[in-house]
Design an enzyme around this catalytic site. Structure first.
Site, mmCIF file in Angstrom:
data_model
loop_
_atom_site.group_PDB
_atom_site.id
_atom_site.type_symbol
_atom_site.label_atom_id
_atom_site.label_comp_id
_atom_site.label_asym_id
_atom_site.label_seq_id
_atom_site.Cartn_x
_atom_site.Cartn_y
_atom_site.Cartn_z
ATOM 1 C CE LYS A 33 -1.509 2.914 2.838
ATOM 2 N NZ LYS A 33 -1.553 4.150 1.991
ATOM 3 N N GLY A 62 -4.846 3.156 -1.505
ATOM 4 C CA GLY A 62 -5.819 3.601 -0.516
ATOM 5 C C GLY A 62 -5.164 4.440 0.553
ATOM 6 C CG ASP A 63 -7.754 6.516 3.224
ATOM 7 O OD1 ASP A 63 -7.965 5.376 3.699
ATOM 8 O OD2 ASP A 63 -8.654 7.339 3.023
ATOM 9 N N GLY A 64 -4.597 5.491 4.836
ATOM 10 C CA GLY A 64 -4.273 4.756 6.048
ATOM 11 C C GLY A 64 -5.488 4.300 6.824
ATOM 12 C CB VAL A 104 -5.863 0.335 2.097
ATOM 13 C CG1 VAL A 104 -4.850 -0.757 1.734
ATOM 14 C CG2 VAL A 104 -6.976 0.375 1.054
ATOM 15 N N GLY A 105 -4.698 0.900 5.010
ATOM 16 C CA GLY A 105 -3.626 0.709 5.985
ATOM 17 C C GLY A 105 -4.110 0.027 7.251
ATOM 18 C CD GLU A 152 13.315 1.575 9.597
ATOM 19 O OE1 GLU A 152 13.809 2.543 10.239
ATOM 20 O OE2 GLU A 152 13.750 0.423 9.700
ATOM 21 C CB CYS A 155 12.871 10.041 8.194
ATOM 22 S SG CYS A 155 13.617 8.732 7.217
#
Length: 480
Positions: free
Chosen positions: A171, A202-204, A207-208, A246, A280
């Site tokens: 995803k 999809g979004d979190g 789907v997330g 991460e 990051c």
């Protein structure tokens, strides 16, 4: 882009979503939609997990040679699509086209090639007298990737999953899905067995979350914000699956007094501004000895003002737009907070650069007189904003550099390698960079504290997708 933008790749075929729902992909330079994708649901996730589960029985038993051959085919197909990948990354998340070609695409390929090399020697079996310890694929893996380095994060998860013999559902971030769709086409062209690799956009929240809590998923590998990582871990907890994360960072860059100050500051600004600051591991807190502080500010101002902010396809552009309106607004809010809390602007500041009346363009910004309690010193900004803080001695700067909830990276600059190594050894971070070394795919990547758990890249990333089995009596034959 084509019709596949509106489809998912499940069980070796391009399929329509169960429930149609479209999402605009925005070019951050114009704030205008230039493509649409379909957004998945828990039902689409169920189909992908079922396909991955069916494929796992055979793929997990595939030979080392077969998986190496598959990785070589993936790398070959990837090379054919490098221009397509670069254009997609540049348009969807704002990277200058030259940077997308030279860094985003190249780094993605490096993880595939490195994993094929590692598989040639990696010890999956460890005989111990009459017993055997084996390392075997953990199972079905959910791979949830971010928008800032889309190809790097896709390949540093997919490659070790393939190497371990896992099957997977990817995803990608909904803001940068087009490079992942091309990557799915690469996986198909490489002859990846059906069900081994699946893609559901999809979004979190849909789907997330569905992947994280799914009982058929054995592992979640997630890269993103610490806040989102906490939500993934909570969703996964009920099924006691492995969660590899991460997450965020607020990396310190310690310039020891013996450095060539102009060179070290200029490189420090470049490190912070890499990828428009959307990394990051960005060294966003620069620590300079108090005796050199004013000179360092002059060099930083000169460096920041040399950056050309512009459109992705302009060869002169060094900083493209940041990836989204939401990200732009967050950065602007943090710049305003720095001013309100008393930090001194050396370069940049609020608003867009001169000549940019639209789009998510941020002025390359430098703050002086920053104190540790300020938001700009504590929070991950994810934009071209650098805070410069003074220090008096090595012990105090190490304490201050470590005084963060994060622990992803730290940077140490010195001509005295022994001293730099000593400081590196005292830093509470998973990745330490001494004197700006070259990028490499053979080192572990991951963090301490709220920067996550586990490691990616090379054999360290491969280990995350493996489960350990102890077989006692492996070499003992009982008397009949």
């Amino acid at each position: 882009m084509g019709n596949r933008d509106l489809q998912f790749y499940i069980d070796g075929a391009w399929v329509d979503p169960v429930t149609p729902r479209r999402f605009d992909v925005i070019d951050p330079a114009t704030d205008q939609a230039f493509a649409q994708i379909s957004m998945g649901s828990a039902t689409d996730v169920d189909l992908a997990v079922a396909a991955a589960t069916r494929a796992f029985a055979s793929f997990s038993r595939s030979s080392r040679a077969d998986r190496i051959a598959l990785l070589h085919r993936i790398a070959a197909e990837y090379r054919k699509r490098q221009d397509d990948l670069a254009r997609a990354v540049s348009r969807e998340m704002g990277a200058p086209i030259w940077f997308a070609q030279e860094r985003h695409v190249v780094m993605g390929l490096s993880h595939i090639e490195k994993m094929a090399e590692i598989l040639s020697w990696f010890p999956f079996e460890d005989p111990r007298g009459a017993s055997m310890v084996t390392k075997e694929a953990i199972g079905v893996a959910a791979l949830i990737t971010p928008w800032n380095w889309p190809l790097n994060q896709v390949t540093c998860k997919v490659a070790p999953a393939i190497g371990a013999g896992c099957t997977m559902i990817l995803k990608p971030a909904e803001q940068s899905p087009l490079s992942a769709i091309i990557f799915a086409e690469i996986m198909e062209a490489a002859g990846t067995p059906p069900g081994v690799f699946n893609l559901v956009n999809g979004d979190g929240a849909s789907v997330g979350a569905a992947l994280s809590r799914h009982p058929g998923v054995d592992m979640v590998s997630f890269t993103g914000s610490t806040h989102a990582g906490i939500q993934v871990a909570k969703a996964a907890a009920d099924t006691v699956k492995r969660v590899h994360q991460e997450l965020g960072g607020k990396s310190a860059n310690i310039l020891l007094p013996d450095v060539d100050l102009e060179d070290a500051v200029t490189k420090g600004v470049a490190g912070c501004y890499l990828n428009s600051g959307q990394s990051c591991v960005a060294p966003s807190r620069m620590f300079v000895h108090r005796d050199q502080y004013d000179e360092a500010l002059r060099h930083a101002k000169t460096a920041a003002e040399s950056y050309v902010v512009g459109m992705q396809d302009d060869a002169a552009t060094r900083l493209g737009p940041v990836a989204s309106r939401m990200q732009y607004d967050k950065i602007q809010g943090l710049i305003e907070s720095g001013i309100a809390e008393g930090a001194r602007l050396i370069a940049g500041g609020p608003g867009r650069p001169e000549g940019r009346d639209a789009g998510c363009f941020v002025r390359p910004t430098i703050f002086a007189d920053v104190t540790p309690e300020m938001r700009i010193a504590r929070e991950e900004i994810f934009g071209p904003v650098l805070s410069i803080l003074p220090y008096d001695d090595v012990d105090s700067v190490i304490d201050e550099a470590n005084a963060t909830v994060y622990g992803l990276a730290a940077y140490v600059q010195s001509k005295d390698l022994a001293l730099a190594r000593n400081v590196a050894g005292r830093m509470r971070a998973g990745n330490i960079y001494i004197n700006y070394p070259p990028v490499s795919a053979d080192m572990p990547f991951g963090g301490f504290k709220q920067s996550g758990n586990g490691r990616e890249c090379a054999e360290f990333g491969l280990e995350e997708f493996l489960e350990i089995k102890g077989i006692r009596g492996y070499g003992i034959v009982e008397n009949q």
